[in-house]
Design a protein around this motif. Structure first.
Motif, PDB file in Angstrom:
ATOM      1  N   LEU A   1       3.933  -4.121  -9.916  1.00  0.00           N
ATOM      2  CA  LEU A   1       4.032  -3.533  -8.830  1.00  0.00           C
ATOM      3  C   LEU A   1       4.782  -4.286  -7.764  1.00  0.00           C
ATOM      4  O   LEU A   1       4.477  -5.441  -7.624  1.00  0.00           O
ATOM      5  N   SER A   2       5.656  -3.726  -6.808  1.00  0.00           N
ATOM      6  CA  SER A   2       6.313  -4.304  -5.724  1.00  0.00           C
ATOM      7  C   SER A   2       5.202  -4.621  -4.424  1.00  0.00           C
ATOM      8  O   SER A   2       4.117  -3.905  -4.605  1.00  0.00           O
ATOM      9  N   LEU A   3       5.838  -5.334  -3.649  1.00  0.00           N
ATOM     10  CA  LEU A   3       4.767  -5.461  -2.458  1.00  0.00           C
ATOM     11  C   LEU A   3       4.376  -4.336  -1.973  1.00  0.00           C
ATOM     12  O   LEU A   3       3.313  -4.080  -1.613  1.00  0.00           O
ATOM     13  N   GLU A   4       5.304  -3.291  -1.615  1.00  0.00           N
ATOM     14  CA  GLU A   4       5.122  -2.029  -1.230  1.00  0.00           C
ATOM     15  C   GLU A   4       4.249  -1.297  -1.650  1.00  0.00           C
ATOM     16  O   GLU A   4       3.252  -0.582  -1.663  1.00  0.00           O
ATOM     17  N   GLU A   5       4.374  -1.274  -3.084  1.00  0.00           N
ATOM     18  CA  GLU A   5       3.497  -0.502  -4.068  1.00  0.00           C
ATOM     19  C   GLU A   5       2.259  -0.922  -4.251  1.00  0.00           C
ATOM     20  O   GLU A   5       1.165  -0.033  -4.355  1.00  0.00           O
ATOM     21  N   ALA A   6       2.004  -2.332  -4.094  1.00  0.00           N
ATOM     22  CA  ALA A   6       0.804  -2.810  -4.376  1.00  0.00           C
ATOM     23  C   ALA A   6      -0.200  -2.786  -3.219  1.00  0.00           C
ATOM     24  O   ALA A   6      -1.254  -2.615  -2.969  1.00  0.00           O
TER      25      ALA A   6
ATOM     26  N   PRO B   1       2.272  -2.931   4.064  1.00  0.00           N
ATOM     27  CA  PRO B   1       2.764  -4.117   3.602  1.00  0.00           C
ATOM     28  C   PRO B   1       2.720  -5.245   4.491  1.00  0.00           C
ATOM     29  O   PRO B   1       2.539  -6.410   3.747  1.00  0.00           O
ATOM     30  N   LYS B   2       2.771  -5.007   5.677  1.00  0.00           N
ATOM     31  CA  LYS B   2       2.523  -6.162   6.481  1.00  0.00           C
ATOM     32  C   LYS B   2       1.151  -6.956   6.480  1.00  0.00           C
ATOM     33  O   LYS B   2       1.197  -8.127   6.503  1.00  0.00           O
ATOM     34  N   ALA B   3       0.122  -6.013   6.292  1.00  0.00           N
ATOM     35  CA  ALA B   3      -1.209  -6.560   5.951  1.00  0.00           C
ATOM     36  C   ALA B   3      -1.172  -7.258   4.759  1.00  0.00           C
ATOM     37  O   ALA B   3      -1.894  -8.359   4.490  1.00  0.00           O
ATOM     38  N   LEU B   4      -0.652  -6.901   3.761  1.00  0.00           N
ATOM     39  CA  LEU B   4      -0.604  -7.638   2.496  1.00  0.00           C
ATOM     40  C   LEU B   4       0.254  -8.957   2.330  1.00  0.00           C
ATOM     41  O   LEU B   4      -0.289  -9.874   2.157  1.00  0.00           O
ATOM     42  N   ARG B   5       1.223  -8.875   3.534  1.00  0.00           N
ATOM     43  CA  ARG B   5       1.918 -10.034   3.479  1.00  0.00           C
ATOM     44  C   ARG B   5       1.147 -11.218   4.181  1.00  0.00           C
ATOM     45  O   ARG B   5       1.214 -12.362   3.958  1.00  0.00           O
TER      46      ARG B   5
ATOM     47  N   ARG C   1      -3.565 -16.744   1.969  1.00  0.00           N
ATOM     48  CA  ARG C   1      -3.873 -17.107   0.566  1.00  0.00           C
ATOM     49  C   ARG C   1      -5.051 -16.511   0.194  1.00  0.00           C
ATOM     50  O   ARG C   1      -5.949 -17.092  -0.549  1.00  0.00           O
ATOM     51  N   THR C   2      -5.244 -15.409   0.855  1.00  0.00           N
ATOM     52  CA  THR C   2      -6.560 -14.534   0.681  1.00  0.00           C
ATOM     53  C   THR C   2      -6.113 -13.159  -0.285  1.00  0.00           C
ATOM     54  O   THR C   2      -7.072 -12.374  -0.718  1.00  0.00           O
ATOM     55  N   ALA C   3      -4.809 -13.037  -0.760  1.00  0.00           N
ATOM     56  CA  ALA C   3      -4.437 -11.820  -1.275  1.00  0.00           C
ATOM     57  C   ALA C   3      -4.710 -11.915  -2.706  1.00  0.00           C
ATOM     58  O   ALA C   3      -4.929 -12.995  -3.356  1.00  0.00           O
ATOM     59  N   PRO C   4      -4.382 -10.780  -3.575  1.00  0.00           N
ATOM     60  CA  PRO C   4      -4.492 -10.934  -5.010  1.00  0.00           C
ATOM     61  C   PRO C   4      -3.108 -11.777  -5.183  1.00  0.00           C
ATOM     62  O   PRO C   4      -2.425 -11.900  -4.634  1.00  0.00           O
ATOM     63  N   ALA C   5      -3.553 -12.265  -6.688  1.00  0.00           N
ATOM     64  CA  ALA C   5      -2.477 -13.128  -7.205  1.00  0.00           C
ATOM     65  C   ALA C   5      -1.202 -12.579  -7.361  1.00  0.00           C
ATOM     66  O   ALA C   5      -1.335 -11.579  -8.042  1.00  0.00           O
ATOM     67  N   GLY C   6      -0.155 -12.938  -6.681  1.00  0.00           N
ATOM     68  CA  GLY C   6       1.146 -12.299  -7.004  1.00  0.00           C
ATOM     69  C   GLY C   6       2.287 -13.331  -7.667  1.00  0.00           C
ATOM     70  O   GLY C   6       1.803 -14.490  -7.373  1.00  0.00           O
TER      71      GLY C   6
END
Length: 92
Positions: free
Chosen positions: A12-17, A25-29, A35-40
């Motif tokens: 999935l893209s960042l937006e889809e994830a 998307p801003k929160a995921l960025r 460095r607490t996000a899922p591995a991408g």
């Protein structure tokens, strides 16, 4: 306009994830910066996430939540006894 992955796509893209884990998307960025996000991974200048990594990340966070993990629920632990303060001595 951004292309959308198929519903069964494992990547999935960042937006889809972000939509998949119910974040912006801003929160995921921000999570990635901390460095607490899922591995991408990056591919072609875009950040991508594997659906399995997102599922693992969600399960890990669910296990750490006291509302879904009774072992971590602070209301199930007996409260500590109150400590008595030593009596103050009055000056003569």
């Amino acid at each position: 306009m951004m292309e959308s992955s198929s519903p069964l796509s494992p990547v999935l893209s960042l937006e889809e994830a972000a939509a998949y884990i119910r974040r912006t998307p801003k929160a995921l960025r921000c999570l990635r910066e901390r460095r607490t996000a899922p591995a991408g991974f990056r591919t072609g200048g875009r950040v991508m996430f594997r659906r399995a990594e997102l599922d693992d990340w969600l399960a890990k966070h669910e296990a750490q939540d006291s509302r879904t993990n009774p072992a971590l629920d602070p209301t199930r632990v007996a409260p500590e006894p109150r400590r008595r303060r030593p009596a103050r001595q009055l000056a003569a």
